[in-house]
Every structure is written in structure tokens, then in C-alpha cells.
Motif scaffolding. Structure first.
Motif, mmCIF file in Angstrom:
data_model
loop_
_atom_site.group_PDB
_atom_site.id
_atom_site.type_symbol
_atom_site.label_atom_id
_atom_site.label_comp_id
_atom_site.label_asym_id
_atom_site.label_seq_id
_atom_site.Cartn_x
_atom_site.Cartn_y
_atom_site.Cartn_z
ATOM 1 N N LYS A 55 0.844 -1.199 0.000
ATOM 2 C CA LYS A 55 0.000 0.000 0.000
ATOM 3 C C LYS A 55 0.873 1.239 0.000
ATOM 4 O O LYS A 55 1.986 1.231 0.512
ATOM 5 C CB LYS A 55 -0.903 0.003 1.236
ATOM 6 N N ARG A 56 0.337 2.289 -0.526
ATOM 7 C CA ARG A 56 1.014 3.590 -0.537
ATOM 8 C C ARG A 56 0.874 4.231 0.831
ATOM 9 O O ARG A 56 -0.154 4.110 1.487
ATOM 10 C CB ARG A 56 0.375 4.481 -1.609
ATOM 11 N N GLN A 75 8.387 4.411 3.581
ATOM 12 C CA GLN A 75 7.837 3.238 4.257
ATOM 13 C C GLN A 75 6.475 2.905 3.668
ATOM 14 O O GLN A 75 5.685 3.798 3.365
ATOM 15 C CB GLN A 75 7.720 3.483 5.756
ATOM 16 N N TYR A 76 6.237 1.593 3.519
ATOM 17 C CA TYR A 76 4.994 1.105 2.938
ATOM 18 C C TYR A 76 4.427 -0.020 3.800
ATOM 19 O O TYR A 76 5.156 -0.945 4.158
ATOM 20 C CB TYR A 76 5.236 0.538 1.532
ATOM 21 N N PRO A 77 3.126 0.031 4.097
ATOM 22 C CA PRO A 77 2.501 -1.103 4.758
ATOM 23 C C PRO A 77 2.340 -2.259 3.765
ATOM 24 O O PRO A 77 2.025 -2.031 2.592
ATOM 25 C CB PRO A 77 1.128 -0.578 5.185
ATOM 26 N N VAL A 78 2.581 -3.459 4.224
ATOM 27 C CA VAL A 78 2.411 -4.665 3.419
ATOM 28 C C VAL A 78 1.534 -5.624 4.202
ATOM 29 O O VAL A 78 1.693 -5.779 5.415
ATOM 30 C CB VAL A 78 3.770 -5.329 3.100
ATOM 31 N N ARG A 79 0.620 -6.259 3.499
ATOM 32 C CA ARG A 79 -0.245 -7.272 4.115
ATOM 33 C C ARG A 79 0.066 -8.626 3.498
ATOM 34 O O ARG A 79 0.250 -8.731 2.280
ATOM 35 C CB ARG A 79 -1.726 -6.953 3.888
ATOM 36 N N LEU A 80 0.112 -9.639 4.346
ATOM 37 C CA LEU A 80 0.263 -11.035 3.933
ATOM 38 C C LEU A 80 -0.961 -11.805 4.406
ATOM 39 O O LEU A 80 -1.667 -11.350 5.314
ATOM 40 C CB LEU A 80 1.507 -11.664 4.558
ATOM 41 N N LEU A 125 3.019 -5.928 7.952
ATOM 42 C CA LEU A 125 4.431 -5.588 7.943
ATOM 43 C C LEU A 125 4.579 -4.123 7.545
ATOM 44 O O LEU A 125 3.705 -3.561 6.898
ATOM 45 C CB LEU A 125 5.196 -6.429 6.909
ATOM 46 N N MET A 126 5.708 -3.548 7.891
ATOM 47 C CA MET A 126 6.100 -2.241 7.370
ATOM 48 C C MET A 126 7.455 -2.448 6.723
ATOM 49 O O MET A 126 8.365 -3.006 7.344
ATOM 50 C CB MET A 126 6.192 -1.197 8.494
#
Length: 131
Positions: A55-56, A75-80, A125-126
């Protein structure tokens, strides 16, 4: 309907939003010297390969490294998926392998934060792009 049923439904719905794919790797020991190039090379081992969502976030922050050097940290949030295994750790390397955003594909980013929550619909995650 139980809380577990609601969470299971939320996790299924969240998984449908994971339209990117990523590779997460961890350092495999210390760097080794490559006599052909005269440089040290870091070896990596795969921790996770599969769906994710990058995500932005807000713009980057400039960090001063010295007298006239600076680096912009994004920095970008990431989802798993909730059931992604094994555990991802700080300092792991994440690389998008597929995305509608072609500019993001292939960029190595460092995991700087891992969120934990028993009631989450996915793993949070970040990551940081130090370009």
C-alpha cells in the motif's frame, strides 16, 4: 455466529485483496568474499513467496548521512495472508514479484516492523525503500 466465524470470514475477504505477489528473504549467514569481483556478497534464503498487498503511505523522510549526503526513506505497509508461514522478521528483504504497479516490481525493501494481533485479518508488515 461466533467471533472465530467472523474472523474467518474477515480473513477470507482480506485474502481477496492480496493482488500483488512478493518474495521475502532472510540473510543466510555473513557475506562471503567473491574473488572474481573483489566484493563481499550477501547470500539470501527464501522465507515466503506468495500473495501480498503493498500500500502507498505518506511521502518519504529525508535522513542526513553526513555533511552533504542524505537518503529519502519511504515506508509502505504490506499485508500477507493470515496463515503465511514462517514468521517474517525485521531486516528480512521483501521484493515485489508481481503487481499492477510495474515501478514497484523488483525493488528490494527492508522489513522494519512486524505487527502482531490475534484478531487481525492478515499479517501486517512495514517495509522501507531506501532509494
Amino acid at each position: 455466529m461466533s467471533v472465530e466465524d467472523v474472523l474467518a470470514g474477515g480473513r477470507r475477504a482480506a485474502a481477496q485483496l492480496l493482488l500483488d505477489a512478493c518474495l521475502i528473504e532472510r540473510k543466510a549467514g555473513p557475506p562471503t568474499f567473491d574473488p572474481a569481483t573483489g566484493e563481499y556478497v550477501q547470500q539470501w534464503e527464501t522465507v515466503y513467496a506468495g500473495p501480498c498487498r503493498l500500500k502507498r503511505s505518506a511521502g518519504g523522510d529525508d535522513t542526513q548521512l553526513g555533511d552533504s549526503q542524505s537518503v529519502t526513506l519511504h515506508q509502505y505497509p504490506v499485508r500477507l495472508p493470515w496463515d503465511a508461514v514462517p514468521e517474517v522478521r525485521r531486516e528480512d528483504r521483501l521484493t515485489l514479484t508481481a503487481s499492477d504497479d510495474a515501478w514497484a516490481v523488483g525493488r528490494p525493501m527492508e522489513v522494519v516492523d512486524v505487527g502482531y494481533s490475534g484478531t487481525s485479518t492478515g499479517r501486517h508488515l512495514m517495509v522501507e525503500d531506501k532509494s
